[in-house]
Scaffold this motif. Structure first.
Motif, PDB file in Angstrom:
ATOM      1  N   ARG A 253      -5.356 -12.394   8.927  1.00 47.88           N
ATOM      2  CA  ARG A 253      -5.502 -12.510   7.471  1.00 47.88           C
ATOM      3  C   ARG A 253      -4.270 -12.002   6.729  1.00 47.88           C
ATOM      4  NH1 ARG A 253     -10.933 -10.005   5.334  1.00 47.88           N
ATOM      5  NH2 ARG A 253     -10.424 -11.399   3.603  1.00 47.88           N
ATOM      6  N   ILE A 254      -3.488 -11.129   7.354  1.00 41.84           N
ATOM      7  CA  ILE A 254      -2.394 -10.449   6.665  1.00 41.84           C
ATOM      8  C   ILE A 254      -1.112 -11.259   6.808  1.00 41.84           C
ATOM      9  CG2 ILE A 254      -1.215  -8.268   6.317  1.00 41.84           C
ATOM     10  CD1 ILE A 254      -4.293  -8.115   6.129  1.00 41.84           C
ATOM     11  N   LYS A 255      -0.594 -11.756   5.704  1.00 45.00           N
ATOM     12  CA  LYS A 255       0.622 -12.560   5.725  1.00 45.00           C
ATOM     13  C   LYS A 255       1.877 -11.707   5.716  1.00 45.00           C
ATOM     14  CE  LYS A 255      -1.775 -16.231   5.930  1.00 45.00           C
ATOM     15  NZ  LYS A 255      -1.871 -16.913   7.255  1.00 45.00           N
ATOM     16  N   ALA A 256       1.828 -10.570   5.039  1.00 49.92           N
ATOM     17  CA  ALA A 256       2.961  -9.645   5.007  1.00 49.92           C
ATOM     18  C   ALA A 256       2.429  -8.285   4.582  1.00 49.92           C
ATOM     19  CB  ALA A 256       4.049 -10.120   4.058  1.00 49.92           C
ATOM     20  N   LEU A 257       3.089  -7.236   5.052  1.00 51.75           N
ATOM     21  CA  LEU A 257       2.639  -5.874   4.790  1.00 51.75           C
ATOM     22  C   LEU A 257       3.810  -5.009   4.348  1.00 51.75           C
ATOM     23  CD1 LEU A 257       0.758  -3.383   5.037  1.00 51.75           C
ATOM     24  CD2 LEU A 257       1.248  -3.385   7.500  1.00 51.75           C
ATOM     25  N   VAL A 258       3.640  -4.352   3.191  1.00 50.40           N
ATOM     26  CA  VAL A 258       4.604  -3.358   2.716  1.00 50.40           C
ATOM     27  C   VAL A 258       3.864  -2.031   2.673  1.00 50.40           C
ATOM     28  CG1 VAL A 258       6.149  -2.628   0.870  1.00 50.40           C
ATOM     29  CG2 VAL A 258       5.822  -5.075   1.329  1.00 50.40           C
ATOM     30  N   ALA A 259       4.269  -1.089   3.508  1.00 49.14           N
ATOM     31  CA  ALA A 259       3.598   0.206   3.607  1.00 49.14           C
ATOM     32  C   ALA A 259       4.565   1.302   3.177  1.00 49.14           C
ATOM     33  CB  ALA A 259       3.115   0.444   5.032  1.00 49.14           C
ATOM     34  N   VAL A 260       4.220   1.981   2.083  1.00 49.87           N
ATOM     35  CA  VAL A 260       5.068   3.030   1.518  1.00 49.87           C
ATOM     36  C   VAL A 260       4.469   4.390   1.861  1.00 49.87           C
ATOM     37  CG1 VAL A 260       6.183   3.891  -0.577  1.00 49.87           C
ATOM     38  CG2 VAL A 260       5.548   1.465  -0.409  1.00 49.87           C
ATOM     39  N   ALA A 261       5.278   5.256   2.501  1.00 46.56           N
ATOM     40  CA  ALA A 261       4.828   6.608   2.858  1.00 46.56           C
ATOM     41  C   ALA A 261       3.534   6.585   3.646  1.00 46.56           C
ATOM     42  CB  ALA A 261       4.673   7.470   1.600  1.00 46.56           C
ATOM     43  N   ALA A 262       3.441   5.645   4.592  1.00 46.00           N
ATOM     44  CA  ALA A 262       2.239   5.495   5.416  1.00 46.00           C
ATOM     45  C   ALA A 262       2.435   6.190   6.763  1.00 46.00           C
ATOM     46  CB  ALA A 262       1.917   4.025   5.626  1.00 46.00           C
ATOM     47  N   GLN A 263       1.315   6.583   7.381  1.00 44.41           N
ATOM     48  CA  GLN A 263       1.360   7.259   8.670  1.00 44.41           C
ATOM     49  C   GLN A 263       0.308   6.682   9.598  1.00 44.41           C
ATOM     50  OE1 GLN A 263       1.304  11.279   6.342  1.00 44.41           O
ATOM     51  NE2 GLN A 263       1.912  11.767   8.434  1.00 44.41           N
ATOM     52  N   SER A 264       0.624   6.630  10.883  1.00 46.27           N
ATOM     53  CA  SER A 264      -0.348   6.136  11.856  1.00 46.27           C
ATOM     54  C   SER A 264      -1.278   7.237  12.332  1.00 46.27           C
ATOM     55  CB  SER A 264       0.376   5.532  13.058  1.00 46.27           C
ATOM     56  OG  SER A 264       1.154   6.522  13.726  1.00 46.27           O
ATOM     57  N   HIS A 265      -0.861   8.508  12.180  1.00 46.66           N
ATOM     58  CA  HIS A 265      -1.694   9.623  12.629  1.00 46.66           C
ATOM     59  C   HIS A 265      -1.224  10.909  11.954  1.00 46.66           C
ATOM     60  CE1 HIS A 265       1.879   9.850  15.221  1.00 46.66           C
ATOM     61  NE2 HIS A 265       1.627  11.142  15.298  1.00 46.66           N
ATOM     62  N   LEU A 266      -2.034  11.938  12.057  1.00 45.00           N
ATOM     63  CA  LEU A 266      -1.667  13.271  11.582  1.00 45.00           C
ATOM     64  C   LEU A 266      -2.203  14.267  12.590  1.00 45.00           C
ATOM     65  CD1 LEU A 266      -0.397  14.993   9.314  1.00 45.00           C
ATOM     66  CD2 LEU A 266      -2.666  15.107   8.265  1.00 45.00           C
ATOM     67  N   ASP A 267      -1.327  15.107  13.119  1.00 43.65           N
ATOM     68  CA  ASP A 267      -1.722  16.093  14.124  1.00 43.65           C
ATOM     69  C   ASP A 267      -2.032  17.436  13.475  1.00 43.65           C
ATOM     70  OD1 ASP A 267      -1.250  14.227  16.190  1.00 43.65           O
ATOM     71  OD2 ASP A 267       0.897  14.713  16.178  1.00 43.65           O
ATOM     72  N   VAL A 268      -2.939  18.188  14.092  1.00 43.15           N
ATOM     73  CA  VAL A 268      -3.348  19.469  13.515  1.00 43.15           C
ATOM     74  C   VAL A 268      -2.210  20.485  13.506  1.00 43.15           C
ATOM     75  CG1 VAL A 268      -5.787  19.195  14.049  1.00 43.15           C
ATOM     76  CG2 VAL A 268      -4.265  20.192  15.758  1.00 43.15           C
ATOM     77  N   ASP A 269      -1.207  20.312  14.383  1.00 44.20           N
ATOM     78  CA  ASP A 269      -0.087  21.252  14.397  1.00 44.20           C
ATOM     79  C   ASP A 269       1.059  20.811  13.488  1.00 44.20           C
ATOM     80  OD1 ASP A 269       0.647  19.077  15.910  1.00 44.20           O
ATOM     81  OD2 ASP A 269       1.446  20.237  17.595  1.00 44.20           O
ATOM     82  N   ASP A 270       0.863  19.703  12.775  1.00 42.94           N
ATOM     83  CA  ASP A 270       1.857  19.242  11.810  1.00 42.94           C
ATOM     84  C   ASP A 270       1.777  20.133  10.567  1.00 42.94           C
ATOM     85  OD1 ASP A 270       3.207  17.796   9.705  1.00 42.94           O
ATOM     86  OD2 ASP A 270       2.996  15.967  10.901  1.00 42.94           O
ATOM     87  N   PRO A 271       2.921  20.638  10.063  1.00 48.30           N
ATOM     88  CA  PRO A 271       2.894  21.469   8.853  1.00 48.30           C
ATOM     89  C   PRO A 271       2.212  20.782   7.675  1.00 48.30           C
ATOM     90  CG  PRO A 271       5.054  21.579   9.889  1.00 48.30           C
ATOM     91  CD  PRO A 271       4.283  20.531  10.624  1.00 48.30           C
ATOM     92  N   VAL A 272       2.275  19.450   7.612  1.00 41.60           N
ATOM     93  CA  VAL A 272       1.632  18.713   6.532  1.00 41.60           C
ATOM     94  C   VAL A 272       0.112  18.867   6.605  1.00 41.60           C
ATOM     95  CG1 VAL A 272       1.225  16.411   5.568  1.00 41.60           C
ATOM     96  CG2 VAL A 272       3.513  17.073   6.291  1.00 41.60           C
TER      97      VAL A 272
ATOM     98  N   GLY B 109       0.822  -1.203   0.000  1.00 34.07           N
ATOM     99  CA  GLY B 109       0.000   0.000   0.000  1.00 34.07           C
ATOM    100  C   GLY B 109       0.854   1.250   0.000  1.00 34.07           C
ATOM    101  N   PHE B 110       0.441   2.229  -0.798  1.00 33.87           N
ATOM    102  CA  PHE B 110       1.173   3.489  -0.897  1.00 33.87           C
ATOM    103  C   PHE B 110       0.338   4.649  -0.362  1.00 33.87           C
ATOM    104  CE2 PHE B 110       1.450   7.321  -3.700  1.00 33.87           C
ATOM    105  CZ  PHE B 110       2.588   7.871  -3.108  1.00 33.87           C
ATOM    106  N   SER B 111       0.906   5.432   0.552  1.00 32.83           N
ATOM    107  CA  SER B 111       0.284   6.647   1.081  1.00 32.83           C
ATOM    108  C   SER B 111      -1.109   6.331   1.631  1.00 32.83           C
ATOM    109  CB  SER B 111       0.254   7.716  -0.018  1.00 32.83           C
ATOM    110  OG  SER B 111       0.007   8.996   0.516  1.00 32.83           O
ATOM    111  N   ASP B 112      -2.201   6.830   1.023  1.00 34.99           N
ATOM    112  CA  ASP B 112      -3.533   6.478   1.527  1.00 34.99           C
ATOM    113  C   ASP B 112      -3.740   4.969   1.519  1.00 34.99           C
ATOM    114  OD1 ASP B 112      -4.109   9.111   1.903  1.00 34.99           O
ATOM    115  OD2 ASP B 112      -5.652   9.262   0.363  1.00 34.99           O
ATOM    116  N   GLY B 113      -3.169   4.303   0.511  1.00 35.48           N
ATOM    117  CA  GLY B 113      -3.236   2.838   0.473  1.00 35.48           C
ATOM    118  C   GLY B 113      -2.447   2.212   1.602  1.00 35.48           C
TER     119      GLY B 113
END
Length: 279
Positions: A138-157, A120-124
């Protein structure tokens, strides 16, 4: 590709059949989920282990066409266009990562796929993290590209994403917008962009997986481009520290779309990771 298998005193040389694979936006199907038509395609090795590919925000399954050949011989590849993206219709439900997860699970149930790996990439990638949290067996292996666990309101992004407009996107990515308008069954670019910005800036439980990532048990490879301006090094390091036994690949000279910017390094690393975890 020629692979050598060493067994005791003899060496067996076998030729692995190369399978051409591409997402075409013409060979797939639609599945009705609530009031949205979710589009998906299956390609690669029909007898291979399932590998689910989840694209990024405002993208579609064809974004992976530069790398799918590298996985096609070993895996049955399932590509899904998120709601409103590619050839999937938007429907009336609010876009959230939780909704994306539900749509993915509906397609997998339709295909009778119980266990699978995810790239999965970004939103994926964010959606993949939710799947790994909620359905760990169910998940045998996970590849996460540019993924995030959270986003804070004070983050510049956060302020960067909240300020994205349809006019900005049309100026920056005119070919992407034209492709969407040509291929989507019910194109409404302004509505899609507004819904996706709302998804990006939704910090509630139905969005990012948050602290629940500590429950992930699947073998995980986290990938980041060293010049990614949307997914910071600190965010991915935090993921690595909280997901048990997670591996981390930081690709030099690559940006947010690291799998496109450095496809050879990326596919070799991912194939090695999957081969070792799925043997």
């Amino acid at each position: 590709m020629i692979s050598c298998i060493v067994n005791a005193s003899k060496i067996q040389v076998s030729k692995e059949k190369f399978i051409m694979a591409v997402f075409t936006h013409s060979s797939g199907q639609h599945l009705l989920v609530d009031d949205a038509e979710i589009y998906f395609e299956v390609t690669g090795n029909p007898a291979g282990k399932p590998l689910l590919l989840l694209h990024g925000g405002m993208g579609n399954i064809t974004d992976f066409n530069g790398i799918v050949d590298k996985f096609a011989s070993q895996f049955k590849l399932i590509g899904i266009d998120f709601r409103g993206h590619g050839k999937s219709t938007l429907g009336t439900s609010r876009l959230t990562y939780q909704q994306y997860q539900a749509d993915v699970e509906a397609v997998l149930a339709h295909l009778d796929i119980d266990s699978f790996s995810i790239l999965g990439f970004s939103d994926g990638g964010n959606t993949a993290l939710r799947l790994a949290v909620e359905t760990p067996s169910r998940i045998k292996a996970l590849v996460a590209v540019a993924a995030q666990s959270h986003l804070d309101v004070d983050d510049p992004v956060f302020s960067m994403l909240s300020g994205v407009t349809a006019d900005f996107w049309k100026t920056m990515f005119p070919d992407s917008v034209a492709y969407y308008k040509e291929n989507n069954p019910e194109p409404d670019f302004e509505a899609l962009l507004k819904a996706v910005v709302s998804l990006w800036t939704d910090i509630e439980h139905s969005a990012y997986p948050g602290e629940a990532i500590e429950r992930i048990t699947a073998p995980t490879l986290l990938v980041r481009g060293d010049e990614d301006h949307l997914c910071s090094l600190e965010c991915v390091v935090e993921l690595r520290n909280k997901i048990k036994n997670a591996a981390f690949l930081n690709i030099p000279y690559a940006g947010h779309e690291a799998y496109k910017d450095s496809p050879i390094l990326f596919t070799e690393a991912v194939n090695d990771f999957l081969a070792n975890r799925l043997a």
